[in-house]
Design a protein around this motif. Sequence first.
Motif, PDB file in Angstrom:
ATOM      1  N   THR A  67     -75.622   3.969 -72.004  1.00 61.24           N
ATOM      2  CA  THR A  67     -74.349   3.258 -72.067  1.00 61.24           C
ATOM      3  C   THR A  67     -73.810   3.260 -73.492  1.00 61.24           C
ATOM      4  OG1 THR A  67     -74.942   1.879 -70.180  1.00 61.24           O
ATOM      5  CG2 THR A  67     -73.197   1.046 -71.606  1.00 61.24           C
ATOM      6  N   SER A  71     -70.461   5.557 -74.913  1.00 62.12           N
ATOM      7  CA  SER A  71     -69.338   4.762 -75.422  1.00 62.12           C
ATOM      8  C   SER A  71     -68.637   5.450 -76.584  1.00 62.12           C
ATOM      9  CB  SER A  71     -69.801   3.356 -75.834  1.00 62.12           C
ATOM     10  OG  SER A  71     -70.550   3.404 -77.049  1.00 62.12           O
ATOM     11  N   GLU A  81     -70.683  -6.699 -73.431  1.00 66.85           N
ATOM     12  CA  GLU A  81     -70.155  -5.445 -72.886  1.00 66.85           C
ATOM     13  C   GLU A  81     -71.278  -4.647 -72.223  1.00 66.85           C
ATOM     14  OE1 GLU A  81     -66.631  -4.141 -75.916  1.00 66.85           O
ATOM     15  OE2 GLU A  81     -68.646  -4.287 -76.783  1.00 66.85           O
ATOM     16  N   TRP A  85     -71.544  -3.627 -68.154  1.00 62.16           N
ATOM     17  CA  TRP A  85     -71.658  -2.234 -67.716  1.00 62.16           C
ATOM     18  C   TRP A  85     -72.911  -2.035 -66.871  1.00 62.16           C
ATOM     19  CZ3 TRP A  85     -68.527   1.730 -67.383  1.00 62.16           C
ATOM     20  CH2 TRP A  85     -67.421   1.834 -68.217  1.00 62.16           C
ATOM     21  N   THR A 174     -67.796  -0.540 -59.399  1.00 62.70           N
ATOM     22  CA  THR A 174     -68.689  -0.946 -60.476  1.00 62.70           C
ATOM     23  C   THR A 174     -69.975  -0.128 -60.529  1.00 62.70           C
ATOM     24  OG1 THR A 174     -69.635  -2.655 -59.066  1.00 62.70           O
ATOM     25  CG2 THR A 174     -67.874  -3.329 -60.552  1.00 62.70           C
ATOM     26  N   SER A 176     -72.920   2.081 -62.085  1.00 63.36           N
ATOM     27  CA  SER A 176     -73.484   2.096 -63.451  1.00 63.36           C
ATOM     28  C   SER A 176     -73.492   3.473 -64.029  1.00 63.36           C
ATOM     29  CB  SER A 176     -74.886   1.528 -63.436  1.00 63.36           C
ATOM     30  OG  SER A 176     -75.732   2.271 -62.601  1.00 63.36           O
TER      31      SER A 176
END
Length: 176
Positions: A67, A71, A81, A85, A174, A176
């Motif tokens: 993640t 980003s 955040e 996520w 949503t 992942s």
Amino acid sequence: MSRQPDGAQDGVDARRAQWAAELPDLDTAGMAILGRMRWITLSLRPPIEAIFRKYGIDSGEFDVIATLRRSGPPYCLRPTELYRWLMISSGGLTARLARLEKAGLITRLPDPDDARSMLVQLTPEGADLTERAFREDMAFESKVLAALTANEQATLESLLRKLALSDLNPEVGTPS
């Protein structure tokens, strides 16, 4: 994976046949699709986890560093955040961050915009490890999907996206 001949049967087919004999009025189409999705997921978890173990992490820790890596530079996010996520509790994230920091894959920095908060940043070692583990994972997944043609893969992807975004899914939008 080798291609299966048309008409090949699997364990889901056998279970559906048993249920058809016991409850002939019951539609088991959901088992045909969702049961296979579950079986495939459960079957593929161990080899995927083994890939991450080679890099000294588990899939939960990989989710954190992946993640951060995706980003973009400077590969830095607030913990809130991150757990949004990842769809995990803040407590679950805290434990993962502690292990990743101890391994030198992330660092925690003061947030210049909020003195009460910290930022989580991927270290150069963490970025390198993330990329190597992700490349190996994607190579494995490509080998698995080689059982399908490119057109079949595109169709399956489209259908799964449609199902994931359906009104019946409580986790709409949503992944992942």
